[in-house]
Design a protein around this motif. Structure first.
Motif, short mmCIF file in Angstrom:
data_model
loop_
_atom_site.label_atom_id
_atom_site.label_comp_id
_atom_site.label_asym_id
_atom_site.label_seq_id
_atom_site.Cartn_x
_atom_site.Cartn_y
_atom_site.Cartn_z
N VAL A 378 52.76 -4.69 -47.53
CA VAL A 378 52.10 -5.11 -48.76
C VAL A 378 50.68 -4.56 -48.85
O VAL A 378 50.16 -4.36 -49.95
N SER A 379 50.06 -4.30 -47.70
CA SER A 379 48.74 -3.67 -47.75
C SER A 379 48.83 -2.30 -48.39
O SER A 379 47.99 -1.93 -49.22
N GLY A 380 49.87 -1.57 -48.03
CA GLY A 380 50.08 -0.26 -48.64
C GLY A 380 50.37 -0.36 -50.13
O GLY A 380 49.95 0.50 -50.91
N VAL A 381 51.10 -1.43 -50.52
CA VAL A 381 51.40 -1.64 -51.94
C VAL A 381 50.10 -1.82 -52.72
O VAL A 381 49.88 -1.21 -53.77
N VAL A 382 49.22 -2.68 -52.21
CA VAL A 382 47.95 -2.93 -52.89
C VAL A 382 47.11 -1.66 -52.96
O VAL A 382 46.54 -1.33 -54.01
N GLN A 383 47.06 -0.92 -51.87
CA GLN A 383 46.28 0.31 -51.86
C GLN A 383 46.83 1.33 -52.84
O GLN A 383 46.07 2.01 -53.53
N ASP A 384 48.16 1.43 -52.94
CA ASP A 384 48.76 2.36 -53.89
C ASP A 384 48.40 1.99 -55.32
O ASP A 384 48.11 2.86 -56.15
N VAL A 385 48.42 0.69 -55.62
CA VAL A 385 48.07 0.23 -56.98
C VAL A 385 46.62 0.61 -57.31
O VAL A 385 46.32 1.13 -58.38
#
Length: 443
Positions: A378-385
Motif C-alpha cells: 500500500v505504500s507503493g500504491v500511495v506513492q504511485d498516486v
C-alpha cells in the motif's frame, strides 16, 4: 556570538556537625533545610565546589555536548553556576549560542535543562556534599513542586522587577486587555481552542478503555470539569488563548491543576496557570511551529478526519441496500485515513501536494486496493498516486469554488460519490428492492 541564561530556584540543606548525635534523626541521610540567608555565608565553599565540578567536564563545551541533536548547531557551551539574586540563591546556566534562539527552541532547551537538573547533572550535584565549616552542605537544584520553574534572562529580569517592560505573563497581560470577547481575532482563537479541547476529551475517553475507571473518578471529574469550565464559563483574553494553544493537549494542562487543587476557586487556579506558566517547563507536548513540516502534517490529518466525517454524514440518507454495495468503498475511506495518519512515511512534498485538494482522502481512496488484496504494497500504491499528478484533474482543488464539485454530473458523466450522497440527502427516494449499485469514489 549570542548569549542566554536560564535561571531556576534551588533548596539548600545542612548536616550540622554542631548538633548532638542524640538530637539527629536515625536516618543516615539526615539533614536540615537551610535558609538562603544562612547559605550566603557559605558562598566561597559553594563556588569552589562548582569550579571543581566544571573542571571535571569532558569538553570545553561543558554540558552543551549533551543537548538534543536539534540544538547542537545552536548551543556551543553551557556551564552551570550558583548566583545570588533577589535575596535568594539561584542555579544559573550560562549559555553561548551561534545565533539568536527562537521561542520554540528556547522551550526545547528549557525542557532539556529541566531534565538535566532533575536526573542528570543536578542529581549528581544533589548527592555530593560540600564541606563547610559547620558540616556538610547540600544543594538541591530541582524539586517536584510548584515552586520550580525555568526563567529565561528576560523573564528573570521581569521577575526581579529589573525591566518591567519585558513581556508579561498571560495572566498579567490579561489585566491590561479590554473585556471584549466578540472581536474576530479572539473569537477565531477561542474556536480553535474549543475544537482542540473537544479533540483532547474524545482522545481521553478512548484511552479509558480497559482501565480501572472507578479508581480514576477524581481524574475523570477533573477532566470533565476543566472541559466544561474552559468551554462554557471562562472569559478568555487573547494572551490566555495564545498560551493554551501552544500545547497539543491544553485540556490536560488545566485538568491536572484542577485535580491537584480539589474544590479551590477555579478562577484562582486559572490565574496561577497563566501567571506561573509551569506547563512550559513540564512534560506537556508543544504544538509544532507554524509552517513546519510537522504542522503541515497535522493540518493534513485534520483534513482527512474532516473528509471522513463529511463522507459518513452523507451516508446517513443513503438506502440501506445501497450501503451494502458500498461496503468496500467505505472500508477504503477508513483504511486510507488510518494508514496516512499512522503508517505512511511521507516523502518531501507529499504533504503539501495533498493539502492542495479539498478531499485528499478521496484522492487516495480511489486507488486503494480492495479488501482481498492483502499482499499489495500500500505504500507503493500511495506513492504511485502522488507521483502520477497529471491524472488528478477531476479532484477539487483546495482553493477552487465548491460549485465545481458537481461539474461531472452536469456534463452527463457519472457523478462522484459525494455528489450522489448530497443528492440522496437533498432528494431522498422511496425504498427500492433493487440491489446496491457500485459507486466510484472520485471526490
Amino acid at each position: 556570538m549570542e548569549t542566554e541564561k536560564l535561571y531556576s530556584p534551588i533548596n539548600c540543606y545542612l548536616r550540622d556537625d554542631n548538633i548532638a548525635a542524640e538530637e539527629r534523626y536515625d536516618n543516615i541521610d539526615w539533614r536540615d533545610p537551610l535558609s538562603h540567608e544562612d547559605a550566603f555565608g557559605y558562598m566561597d565553599s559553594i563556588e569552589l565546589a562548582l569550579r571543581r565540578n566544571r573542571d571535571s567536564f569532558d569538553s570545553e563545551m561543558g554540558l552543551a555536548e549533551y543537548v538534543p541533536d536539534s540544538l547542537e548547531d545552536i548551543v556551543t557551551s553551557l556551564f552551570p553556576r550558583i548566583e545570588h539574586h533577589g535575596n535568594k540563591l539561584w542555579c544559573v546556566a550560562d549559555i553561548t549560542l551561534t545565533r539568536p534562539i527562537t521561542p520554540g527552541e528556547t522551550g526545547e532547551l528549557s525542557q532539556w535543562w529541566t531534565g538535566q537538573l532533575s536526573d542528570g547533572w543536578g542529581e549528581g550535584l544533589e548527592q555530593r556534599e560540600i564541606k563547610v565549616k559547620d558540616g556538610d552542605l547540600y544543594i538541591e537544584p530541582w524539586m517536584p513542586d510548584n515552586d520550580f520553574r525555568i526563567y529565561t534572562q528576560s523573564e528573570f529580569d521581569a521577575y526581579l522587577g529589573i525591566n518591567p517592560t519585558k513581556r508579561e505573563t498571560p495572566a498579567q497581560a490579561a489585566l491590561h486587555e479590554p473585556d471584549i470577547y466578540d472581536d474576530e481575532a479572539t473569537v477565531a482563537l477561542r474556536d480553535q481552542l474549543i475544537q482542540r479541547l473537544d479533540e483532547n476529551l474524545w482522545k481521553y475517553f478512548d484511552n479509558l478503555r480497559g482501565q480501572d475507571v472507578p479508581g480514576m473518578s477524581s481524574e475523570i471529574a477533573a477532566v470533565m470539569g476543566a472541559h466544561y469550565y474552559l468551554a462554557e464559563i471562562h472569559n478568555f483574553h487573547t494572551s490566555e488563548l495564545e498560551y493554551l494553544l501552544q500545547f497539543r493537549d491544553p485540556l490536560a494542562v488545566v485538568a491536572h491543576k484542577f485535580e491537584a487543587a480539589g474544590m479551590d476557586d477555579y478562577s484562582d487556579i486559572m490565574w496561577d496557570i497563566f501567571d506561573r506558566q509551569d506547563a512550559l517547563q513540564g512534560d506537556y507536548e508543544r504544538m509544532p511551529d507554524a509552517g513546519s513540516e510537522e504542522a503541515l502534517k497535522q493540518e493534513l490529518f485534520r483534513r482527512l478526519d474532516s473528509n471522513l466525517s463529511e463522507y459518513c454524514e452523507g451516508l446517513m440518507d443513503v438506502d440501506k441496500r445501497e450501503l451494502i454495495g458500498m461496503a468496500e468503498e467505505i472500508a477504503a475511506r477508513y483504511a486510507v485515513r488510518d494508514y496516512l495518519k499512522d503508517c505512511y512515511d511521507f516523502r518531501e512534498g507529499d504533504v503539501q501536494y495533498l493539502l492542495g485538494f479539498k478531499h485528499p482522502l478521496a484522492l487516495i481512496a480511489k486507488h486503494w486496493p480492495g479488501t482481498g488484496d492483502g499482499l499489495v504494497d500500500v505504500s507503493g500504491v500511495v506513492q504511485d498516486v502522488l507521483d502520477d499528478r497529471d491524472d488528478h484533474g477531476r479532484f477539487l482543488k483546495a482553493d477552487a469554488p465548491a460549485a465545481q464539485s458537481a461539474t461531472k454530473g452536469r456534463q452527463g458523466e457519472k457523478a462522484s460519490v459525494l455528489e450522489q450522497i448530497r443528492q440522496a440527502r437533498e432528494n431522498p427516494q422511496p425504498h427500492k428492492d433493487a440491489p446496491g449499485k457500485s459507486r466510484e469514489p472520485e471526490l
